[in-house]
Design a protein around this motif. Sequence first.
Motif, PDB file in Angstrom:
ATOM      1  N   UNK A 240      22.645  77.470 -79.662  1.00  0.00           N
ATOM      2  CA  UNK A 240      23.665  78.166 -80.661  1.00  0.00           C
ATOM      3  C   UNK A 240      23.450  79.611 -80.309  1.00  0.00           C
ATOM      4  N   UNK A 241      22.474  80.189 -79.884  1.00  0.00           N
ATOM      5  CA  UNK A 241      22.800  81.543 -79.121  1.00  0.00           C
ATOM      6  C   UNK A 241      23.930  81.899 -78.333  1.00  0.00           C
ATOM      7  N   UNK A 242      24.110  80.798 -77.485  1.00  0.00           N
ATOM      8  CA  UNK A 242      25.199  81.260 -76.549  1.00  0.00           C
ATOM      9  C   UNK A 242      26.660  81.047 -77.314  1.00  0.00           C
TER      10      UNK A 242
ATOM     11  N   UNK B 241      22.510  89.040 -72.194  1.00  0.00           N
ATOM     12  CA  UNK B 241      21.648  88.999 -70.589  1.00  0.00           C
ATOM     13  C   UNK B 241      22.446  87.947 -69.784  1.00  0.00           C
ATOM     14  N   UNK B 242      22.868  86.870 -70.460  1.00  0.00           N
ATOM     15  CA  UNK B 242      23.423  85.746 -69.451  1.00  0.00           C
ATOM     16  C   UNK B 242      23.311  84.613 -70.438  1.00  0.00           C
ATOM     17  N   UNK B 243      23.690  83.574 -69.656  1.00  0.00           N
ATOM     18  CA  UNK B 243      23.517  82.169 -70.339  1.00  0.00           C
ATOM     19  C   UNK B 243      22.060  82.032 -70.852  1.00  0.00           C
ATOM     20  N   UNK B 244      21.998  81.863 -72.019  1.00  0.00           N
ATOM     21  CA  UNK B 244      20.634  81.740 -72.739  1.00  0.00           C
ATOM     22  C   UNK B 244      19.548  80.817 -72.213  1.00  0.00           C
TER      23      UNK B 244
ATOM     24  N   UNK C 268      15.072  83.743 -84.810  1.00  0.00           N
ATOM     25  CA  UNK C 268      14.761  85.224 -84.782  1.00  0.00           C
ATOM     26  C   UNK C 268      13.913  85.517 -83.652  1.00  0.00           C
ATOM     27  N   UNK C 269      12.644  84.555 -83.927  1.00  0.00           N
ATOM     28  CA  UNK C 269      11.506  84.646 -82.809  1.00  0.00           C
ATOM     29  C   UNK C 269      11.714  84.301 -81.480  1.00  0.00           C
ATOM     30  N   UNK C 270      12.602  83.314 -81.285  1.00  0.00           N
ATOM     31  CA  UNK C 270      12.827  82.731 -79.980  1.00  0.00           C
ATOM     32  C   UNK C 270      13.987  83.928 -79.535  1.00  0.00           C
ATOM     33  N   UNK C 271      14.879  84.518 -80.115  1.00  0.00           N
ATOM     34  CA  UNK C 271      15.664  85.300 -79.352  1.00  0.00           C
ATOM     35  C   UNK C 271      14.726  86.547 -78.882  1.00  0.00           C
TER      36      UNK C 271
END
Length: 603
Positions: A298-300, A312-315, A365-368
Amino acid sequence: MTKAQFRRALAVTTVAACLATTVTAFTATGASAHGRPGAGHDRTSRAEAARVDRVPTPDPGWYDCSSIFMPGSECGTVELPLDYDQPRKGTTEVALLRVRATDPAQRIGSLFVNPGGPGGSGVEIAAFAPYFLSPEVLARFDVVGLDPRGTNYSSNVQCFRNVGEQDAALSGMYVPFPQGQGQTAAFVDSAWKLGKACSTTGTPLSASMSTAQVARDMDVVRRAVGDEKLTFLGFSYGSYLGQVYANMFPDRVRAVTIDGVLDPLAWAGTRATANIPVTERLASGTAAWRATQEILDRCEQAGPDLCRTAGIGEPRAVWDGVAAGLRATPIELRDPETDELIVTVDWPVFVSAVLGTLYAPEAYLGVDALTWAIHWLLQPETPENAEIRAEALASLVGYERAQQQNAAEHAATRTERASELGFAFPYYNGTEAFSAVLCTDSVNPRRPEDWIAASERQDAIAPGFGPSWTWGSAQCASKAWTARDEDAWTGRFDARTASPVLVVGNLWDPATAYEGAVAAAKVLPNSRLLTSDNWGHTAYGTSACATEAIDRYLIGGELPVEGTQCTGDVQPFVDQPMSRGSQAPRALPPVVPPVPGSTPRSS
């Protein structure tokens, strides 16, 4: 512990967050949740009824502890048989806390609550009840929490003679999970020592702490508070307590709700699975890995404007790079002003930190943040990246300082309580209490060394998270943990209860896999599964839908429509609503994850 000591030892911190509700219904007339009205229900066995019913109804000696908690709260203790088969051969003291219903005229009875663990404090979650339960539930029930025997404010299990002996024996387990031959050998050695100590010094209490014994205690206390049948809300490991009670006393169930559900057959084990550790059978590592990878996906999708890791790149590739980097070269996290070493971040420490963030609805939020920061600190410093590395270091230093401060405050609180009780040194028995329940409940491989292969299997399925969960039960190896509770529950889990059991499973739970809720609902013939698409550990309080469904069932016996799926208010990388419901913000329940050393979700 005397009542006066118990009164002085109690202390609680306040939390805050959210609540609300909606669902359709089913009237609790004893009809099956699977659509067979009048199918009847199973009875408590004669042997089990004889065990608990011959115990005289105890008087908790309730006294007002409103000055410590909320107006109307009461504390008490009861002496219960150490062994229900031989009730005259010793007792153990169980601590209780009760918060009175806010509308006595509309009072239904008592609601028993358990926060999980095993080893979480029923006393403390009951004290928290005014902050996380809905006003409707608080109006209709006295909320009752009992500290499971051997834990917290009840008589404590103690497997070592003193804290020095304990520290020396357990030192090999002071890592999230072992990495490399040296750490693995030390961890295995400590697992042997813990299992043997609890099977000798810790007895007889350590051999009398199975979930079945707690269920018997709860049934006696149910009678003591005047309830004909049990109303129960159990989170995490508390879901297993609810399932054991429902199968031991099926005709004494008024309304049992379990949230964050453990697969009962995986927890207890069978002959066919006895060579697989209980903490591997539960598949919690897979659940945590699945949640993390979904957040990265979902970040991507959200992109760098909402997720820094995507810049940075592909998560997933960034995550893999962090994993490879930390496995090869741990990071020494030093204070940028003093150069003081704060913590060495290796792969297990990083996984443990991420796992801690996964318990909250705002897990993304923490994972990111952790992935982004560690990525940059693994890069060689250059003039171009110096500023961003400094930012990453500052964020991690702040995070770790906050963790250390919280730990210090908790340690100070324990020391103060111990001083009030007259102890020169505080003896923390959390690992022993957790183990005494887990190891007497479940079947496991023979030797702690068998966990090495189990960890490798799980690392291939759920890198990092698999070993983190799997190693938590190495002390339960049958050659190490030889104390046996002959009255632990070894029966089936398919009793037809007098009233339905509401089973609540969270799709992204990092501790109790959603498959556990599916398995529990499948085996219980008179149950209803409620699915929640939320983040964090357990579902109550994460959406109006889930909270209302549970409240309506507890109050009126109304079940959600079959197939109902709720959606958590907090979703990764999207705009969030102001609160989790239409009412004033309320706390999330203070749930205790089912592995020692795990970080409870904060509100």
